[in-house]
Design an enzyme around this catalytic site. Structure first.
Site, PDB file in Angstrom:
ATOM      1  N   GLU A 193      18.146   2.965  27.332  1.00 42.52           N
ATOM      2  CA  GLU A 193      18.775   1.683  26.660  1.00 42.52           C
ATOM      3  C   GLU A 193      19.188   0.745  27.206  1.00 42.52           C
ATOM      4  O   GLU A 193      19.712  -0.100  26.937  1.00 42.52           O
ATOM      5  CB  GLU A 193      20.776   2.581  26.244  1.00 42.52           C
ATOM      6  CG  GLU A 193      20.785   4.006  25.751  1.00 42.52           C
ATOM      7  CD  GLU A 193      22.047   4.296  26.007  1.00 42.52           C
ATOM      8  OE1 GLU A 193      22.453   4.253  24.472  1.00 42.52           O
ATOM      9  OE2 GLU A 193      23.230   4.355  26.453  1.00 42.52           O
ATOM     10  N   GLU A 267      19.032  10.298  20.911  1.00 47.04           N
ATOM     11  CA  GLU A 267      20.151  10.910  21.323  1.00 47.04           C
ATOM     12  C   GLU A 267      21.349  10.991  19.378  1.00 47.04           C
ATOM     13  O   GLU A 267      21.543   9.951  19.320  1.00 47.04           O
ATOM     14  CB  GLU A 267      21.550  10.172  22.096  1.00 47.04           C
ATOM     15  CG  GLU A 267      21.196   9.904  23.446  1.00 47.04           C
ATOM     16  CD  GLU A 267      22.048   9.108  23.989  1.00 47.04           C
ATOM     17  OE1 GLU A 267      23.379   8.609  23.808  1.00 47.04           O
ATOM     18  OE2 GLU A 267      22.056   8.928  25.052  1.00 47.04           O
TER      19      GLU A 267
END
Length: 629
Positions: A193, A267
């Site tokens: 991320e 995710e």
């Protein structure tokens, strides 16, 4: 109501499992808009499970449940701050045996997507980065700052020789000449991320090359939410996306950052995590499985984050810092597909039905669940005050100025990472105590042994009572968990991070006691003199101990601490984690493998108000629920 969508094709991957493809050469590849595994079309049906959050004895049980749900791939993070707790000292043993975990995945027919960081987020202290990095006052985490990259290079030099031989593609790599057959790893994630951080445009290339130069040959991936996607890209890595709600056009948005590539949701959040003082979040099972079905209908691969959350044992929970600081609870149940203790949920059976429909062949039978035990009331019959422990077990560090936790000269100069620090100085008289917001994260304030109050992010001043002569001022500071996400990672030093003032004069000449509560300390505590019977009423800080006697084979249980205020529980030397009466979590998970037949020692460090008993129950209570919006 489930709105399963029809699927025009079935996928029989029964031959595409690690042990049946020994000697393969290609691994996972991308061709136009699909994945190929050994040249055959492949969809990733993945689930996240972290070996460091699950007792080793239960790894295989959770993997078998993955297979029974219809998954073909396991994803896991790798926590740097556990594998190198002290600079230059590496631990890949026992519950941190990554090689054993990955090999077990292969044995059970699961491919692996490895997410080695160095930063992992994961609601884990400092996003998995070691706290000793913060000893450098100029440290710039997650950048190409020399002090950071040198530490990452040293870590990867130890990590990658474990990982490289377990890749799927057959290669010859000089550092691992024995590697000939391939392993379960089909993809490796570059950082994590980074688009939501994006402080250094050269950093992602550095991490990518750090992996490639050490022998990583598998498909590289990045992982970001929609807003971070375009900022977290790195050439040569497949971009994947993270979300919970499938917004219209979200997967098509991937085409704007990379053309003609397979779509992957790295995710898909099956639930959510909890903070102390908040609710226990749950995510509707039907909404979740319908969204999964929609993702698959669009041709994407998916990874369920989390399939099995597990537990933030010890002091390893992370924290958020947006409008205010909020630390995460001990449980990482996450309202995931399996519970914290590995039991099935309705999400499991709904997903199993969906995946079996797509795969078009019988799935393995779900393993039997482990019985849970209710051992009843456990009497904590002895106690010893923290003040009585200090002169016996702890050698103070003397310093004119307050020193933050990470810069204490401890642990071979790696500082203190977790737990508590006691700062002690001498004052004359009372008055106005002001922290100037230098307490991280919460301090109990005592004059001699008299409790005065607390200092934290919201309370920065207290009145100290007047008194005769010189007295001891004590600040017991708890590190409640470092922030794991956002732009404040460089500011996560704990303890006293600057001066505290009494009547506008900075306090000086401290004795500083480290209370990291490591196994060696807890073992020494067992033999210290001064334990006595618990009186009818007593307030901490103090250690309390009792015994749990088990007649038969130990089973999982949950400890309920009603009547206790705030502290930490140790069972047979294992740190189960924190409890706090503000909730939402009211029980701590105690795995059966950590118990012994016969006598088991329970030690509780209670900061303030102690009960007399704790309850061993067979059902967890994670608090009042609130549905995720």
């Amino acid at each position: 109501m489930l709105l399963y969508l029809s699927f025009s094709s079935r996928f029989n991957w029964s031959e595409l499992i690690p042990l049946r493809l020994w000697g393969r050469t290609l691994g996972l590849q991308t061709e136009n808009s699909q994945f190929l595994l050994e040249g055959m079309p492949f969809r990733i049906f993945g689930g996240s499970m972290h070996y460091f959050r699950v007792p080793r004895e239960y790894w295989e049980d959770r993997m078998l449940k993955m297979k029974a749900c219809g998954l073909n791939t396991l994803t896991t993070y790798v926590p740097w701050n556990l594998h190198e707790q002290e600079r230059g000292k590496f631990d890949f043993s026992r519950n941190l045996d990554l090689e054993a975990f990955l090999s077990l995945a292969a044995k059970n027919g699961l491919w692996v997507i490895l997410r080695p960081g160095p930063y992992i987020c994961s609601e884990w202290d400092l996003g998995g980065l070691p706290s000793w990095l913060l000893q450098d006052p100029e440290m710039q985490l997650r950048t190409t700052y020399k002090g950071f990259t040198e530490a990452v290079d040293a870590y990867f030099d130890h990590l990658m020789p474990i990982v490289v031989p377990l890749q799927a593609s057959t290669i010859h790599y000089p550092l691992c000449p024995q590697y000939k057959k391939g392993g379960p790893i089909i993809a490796v994630q570059v950082e994590n991320e980074y688009g939501s951080y994006a402080k250094d445009p050269n950093y992602m290339t550095y991490v990518k090359m750090a992996l490639l130069n050490r022998g990583i040959v598998e498909l590289l991936m990045t992982s970001d939410n929609k807003n971070g996607l375009s900022f977290g890209l790195v050439e040569g890595a497949l971009a994947t996306v993270n979300f919970q709600k499938l917004e219209p056009g979200l997967l098509k948005y991937l085409d704007t950052v990379q053309r003609d590539q397979p779509k992957m949701v790295m995710e898909y959040w099956t639930g959510w995590f909890d903070n102390w003082g908040g609710p226990h979040y749950v995510f509707d099972a039907d909404e979740m499985v319908n969204t999964v079905a929609s993702i698959l209908k669009l041709g994407a691969s998916i990874n369920l984050y989390m399939f099995h959350g597990g537990t933030n044992f010890g002091f390893m929970n992370g924290a958020l810092e947006a409008d205010e600081y909020k630390s995460d609870v001990t449980s990482y149940d996450y309202d995931a597909v399996l519970t914290e203790a590995g039991d099935y949920t309705s999400k499991f059976f709904k997903l199993r039905q969906l995946f079996s429909m797509i795969i078009g062949q019988p799935l393995p039978l779900p393993p039997m669940i482990e019985s849970k035990a209710s051992y009843g009331a456990i009497l904590l019959h002895q106690y010893i005050s923290l003040w009585d422990v200090l002169p016996t077990l702890l050698q103070p560090i003397k310093s004119e100025l307050p020193i933050n936790m990470e810069n204490l000269h401890l642990n071979d100069s790696s500082g203190q990472s977790y737990g508590y620090v006691l700062y002690e100085t001498v004052i004359f008289g009372g008055g106005h105590l002001h922290s100037r917001d230098h307490v991280r994260d919460r301090a109990q304030v005592f004059v001699n042994t008299m409790y005065v109050g607390e200092l934290d992010y919201n309370t920065v001043e207290l009145s100290l009572p007047e008194g005769q002569g010189f007295r001891q001022l004590r600040l017991l500071v708890e590190n409640r968990g470092r922030v794991n996400y956002g732009l404040a990672l460089n500011e996560q030093r704990k303890g006293l991070i600057g001066d505290v003032f009494l009547n506008k004069t900075p306090l000086r000449n401290f004795k500083i006691y480290s209370l990291e509560m490591k196994p060696g300390f807890m073992k020494s505590l067992r033999h210290v003199a001064g334990w006595s019977a618990v009186p009818d009423y007593f307030v901490g800080p103090a250690f309390f101990r009792g015994r749990l006697w088990i007649e038969h084979q130990p089973q999982d249980t949950f400890l309920k601490l009603q009547g206790w205020e705030k502290g930490v529980v140790f069972v047979n030397g294992q740190n189960l984690g924190r409890y706090w009466k503000i909730g939402p979590q009211e029980t701590l998970y105690l795995p059966g493998p950590w118990l012994w037949k016969g006598s088991n020692e329970i030690v509780i460090f209670e900061e303030r108000t102690a009960g007399r008993i704790i309850q061993s129950v067979d059902i967890p209570y994670l608090g009042r629920t609130q549905y995720v919006d």
